[in-house]
Design a protein around this motif. Structure first.
Motif, short mmCIF file in Angstrom:
data_model
loop_
_atom_site.label_atom_id
_atom_site.label_comp_id
_atom_site.label_asym_id
_atom_site.label_seq_id
_atom_site.Cartn_x
_atom_site.Cartn_y
_atom_site.Cartn_z
N ARG A 49 -9.46 1.35 2.78
CA ARG A 49 -9.39 1.85 4.16
C ARG A 49 -7.93 1.99 4.61
NH1 ARG A 49 -12.03 -1.93 8.05
NH2 ARG A 49 -13.16 -2.26 6.15
N LEU A 50 -7.10 1.02 4.23
CA LEU A 50 -5.68 1.06 4.56
C LEU A 50 -5.02 2.28 3.92
CD1 LEU A 50 -3.03 -0.09 5.66
CD2 LEU A 50 -2.98 -1.63 3.67
N THR A 51 -5.31 2.53 2.67
CA THR A 51 -4.76 3.69 1.97
C THR A 51 -5.20 4.98 2.64
OG1 THR A 51 -4.70 2.49 -0.12
CG2 THR A 51 -4.67 4.90 -0.25
N GLU A 52 -6.46 5.07 3.01
CA GLU A 52 -6.97 6.26 3.68
C GLU A 52 -6.29 6.46 5.03
OE1 GLU A 52 -11.20 5.60 3.82
OE2 GLU A 52 -11.43 5.96 1.66
N ALA A 98 0.84 -1.21 0.00
CA ALA A 98 0.00 0.00 0.00
C ALA A 98 0.87 1.25 0.00
CB ALA A 98 -0.93 0.00 1.21
N LEU A 99 1.94 1.25 0.78
CA LEU A 99 2.85 2.40 0.82
C LEU A 99 3.54 2.59 -0.54
CD1 LEU A 99 4.34 1.73 4.34
CD2 LEU A 99 3.14 3.82 3.67
N GLU A 100 3.98 1.49 -1.14
CA GLU A 100 4.62 1.57 -2.45
C GLU A 100 3.66 2.04 -3.53
OE1 GLU A 100 6.21 -2.39 -2.70
OE2 GLU A 100 8.05 -1.83 -1.63
N GLU A 101 2.42 1.60 -3.47
CA GLU A 101 1.42 2.03 -4.45
C GLU A 101 1.12 3.53 -4.34
OE1 GLU A 101 -1.94 -0.60 -4.10
OE2 GLU A 101 -0.77 -2.32 -4.79
#
Length: 92
Positions: free
Chosen positions: A82-85, A11-14
């Motif tokens: 939700r993780l991205t948010e 998610a961080l890399e995206e």
């Protein structure tokens, strides 16, 4: 690396961040570290509920002694949106 750790790093890399997995600061390892932000991200799986005091002490040392801006604890990585948010909110 667990599935939860992998989802967090992906998610961080995206989001375009360069992520260091298991970055060492003195005696401590952080799950994911984004140097450009000075933020460590920790995936807190089920066992972390038992480690709150230890985690709090470690986080304080990471910030005060090793110069991290903050340590972000992520508990749920099952929903990508939700993780991205949660990540975006944490870096503001």
């Amino acid at each position: 690396m667990t599935v939860g750790h992998r989802r967090l790093s992906q998610a961080l890399e995206e989001l375009g961040f360069e992520v260091t997995i298991e970055s060492r600061f003195g005696p401590y390892l952080t799950d994911c570290f984004v140097q450009e932000l000075g933020i460590a991200f920790e995936y807190d799986g089920p066992i972390h509920g038992l480690l709150k005091k230890k985690d709090a002490r470690r986080d304080k040392e990471l910030i005060n002694d090793y110069g991290l801006r903050k340590v972000v604890h992520i508990k749920d990585v099952s929903n990508t949106q939700r993780l991205t948010e949660e990540i975006l909110t944490a870096i503001e």
